[in-house]
Design an enzyme around this catalytic site. Structure first.
Site, mmCIF file in Angstrom:
data_model
loop_
_atom_site.group_PDB
_atom_site.id
_atom_site.type_symbol
_atom_site.label_atom_id
_atom_site.label_comp_id
_atom_site.label_asym_id
_atom_site.label_seq_id
_atom_site.Cartn_x
_atom_site.Cartn_y
_atom_site.Cartn_z
ATOM 1 N N HIS A 34 0.979 -1.232 0.108
ATOM 2 C CA HIS A 34 -0.056 0.081 -0.041
ATOM 3 C C HIS A 34 0.617 1.242 -0.050
ATOM 4 C CE1 HIS A 34 -3.767 -2.299 0.266
ATOM 5 N NE2 HIS A 34 -3.537 -2.654 1.479
ATOM 6 N N ASP B 292 -3.063 -10.411 -2.597
ATOM 7 C CA ASP B 292 -3.642 -9.832 -1.321
ATOM 8 C C ASP B 292 -5.190 -9.358 -1.590
ATOM 9 O OD1 ASP B 292 -2.357 -8.377 1.359
ATOM 10 O OD2 ASP B 292 -4.219 -7.502 0.651
ATOM 11 N N HIS C 272 -6.767 -6.709 -0.517
ATOM 12 C CA HIS C 272 -6.589 -5.490 -0.805
ATOM 13 C C HIS C 272 -5.782 -5.051 -2.153
ATOM 14 C CE1 HIS C 272 -7.741 -6.101 3.529
ATOM 15 N NE2 HIS C 272 -8.462 -5.462 3.564
ATOM 16 N N ASP D 169 -5.026 -12.508 3.139
ATOM 17 C CA ASP D 169 -6.290 -12.130 3.701
ATOM 18 C C ASP D 169 -7.430 -12.445 2.668
ATOM 19 O OD1 ASP D 169 -5.088 -10.298 1.995
ATOM 20 O OD2 ASP D 169 -5.269 -8.641 3.358
#
Length: 308
Positions: A125, A162, A164, A245
């Protein structure tokens, strides 16, 4: 396959507030599972604390100085709404970078076929000039630049599963076709990026999944969008931003994958790496916040790296 495994106990000293999902227990869960006899052949290495200047491969000096000046001598400092730093945050983040760089060196030197770097904080991120989502430095991006600068890689592929979207990695390489970024992720979900029409210079391939999608949708996205683009990239190195995740137990998302899905995806990536990349695969831990789901998924992933 020879698989190197990088970690550093300094990453356990990266403190976060009570209840924060990106906590040291994530690494303790991995330490426990990798003690199993299935992993006796892993070649274990310490992830060194990289020189701070290596961060400049993907971030400007002003950003490095901003992070360095924010890290407190005691207590905790909030960098953004999600990201906090204690006194050892800088060392932990630079160890994540150092592990990634050493893994790249190992696969290009032929010492290892592939490597898994189990460190924290995560990185995908972190944009070129902005910290977000628990991340300080984007170690996948730094590793890609290192492969180009030090090992002469002409093309690097970063595959990110991931749950996200890796907005930071996309931001860093959006206008650079020498690095191909490929992502499966839940959408809508934090950080709000990752739409199909975000394509960069033709080097960005997003495959968003919907809430409550499971194995069938994930594998179809891989088959139809991710794997063909990865094959076509013919990258000299494949980096995996390995977040776990999307596991059905994870509290931060609603994608219903199992450990078998990560085993399958790893195998598919390795098949292409064998044809196009000299087997060179470097996997970097990103998210994964349910300890059981994280341990199961990472174990399946690394077992596949070992088997080939």
């Amino acid at each position: 396959m020879t698989t190197f495994f990088y970690s550093n106990p300094i990453c356990l000293e990266h403190e976060v507030p009570a209840g924060h999902p990106e906590r040291p227990d994530r690494l303790r869960a991995l330490e426990a599972v990798f003690e199993h006899e299935h992993f006796s052949s892993l070649v274990r290495r310490e992830a060194p604390i990289a020189a701070a200047e290596t961060v400049l491969l993907a971030h400007p000096e002003s950003y490095l100085e901003r992070i360095r000046s924010t890290v407190p001598e005691s207590g905790m400092a909030r960098i953004d709404d999600d990201t906090v730093a204690g006194p050892r945050a800088m060392d932990a983040a630079l160890s994540s970078v150092g592990g990634a760089l050493k893994a790249v060196d190992a696969v290009f030197a032929g010492e290892a076929d592939n490597a898994f770097v189990a460190t924290r904080p995560p990185g995908h991120h972190a944009e070129k000039n902005k910290s977000m989502g628990f991340c300080l430095f984007n170690q996948a991006a730094i590793a890609a630049r290192h492969a180009q600068k030090v090992h002469g890689a002409e093309r690097v592929a970063i595959i990110d599963w991931d749950v996200h979207h890796g907005n930071g990695t996309q931001d860093i390489f959006y206008d650079d076709a020498s690095v191909v970024y490929l992502s499966t992720h839940q959408m809508p979900l934090y950080p709000g990026t990752g739409a199909l029409n975000e394509t960069g210079k033709g080097n960005i391939f997003n495959a968003p999944l919907s809430t409550n999608d499971g194995s069938e949708h994930f594998r179809e996205a891989f088959r139809s969008r991710i794997l063909p683009a990865l094959e076509e990239a013919r990258a000299d190195l494949i980096i995996i931003s390995a977040g776990f995740d999307a596991h059905h137990r994870d509290p931060l998302a609603e994608i219903n994958l199992t450990a078998d899905d990560f085993d399958w995806a790893t195998g598919k990536v390795m098949e292409i790496a064998g044809r196009t990349s000299g087997n060179r695969v470097v996997s970097l831990l990103e998210g994964g916040y349910d300890l059981v789901g994280l341990a199961e998924s990472a174990a399946a992933h690394v077992m596949r790296l070992q088997r080939g």
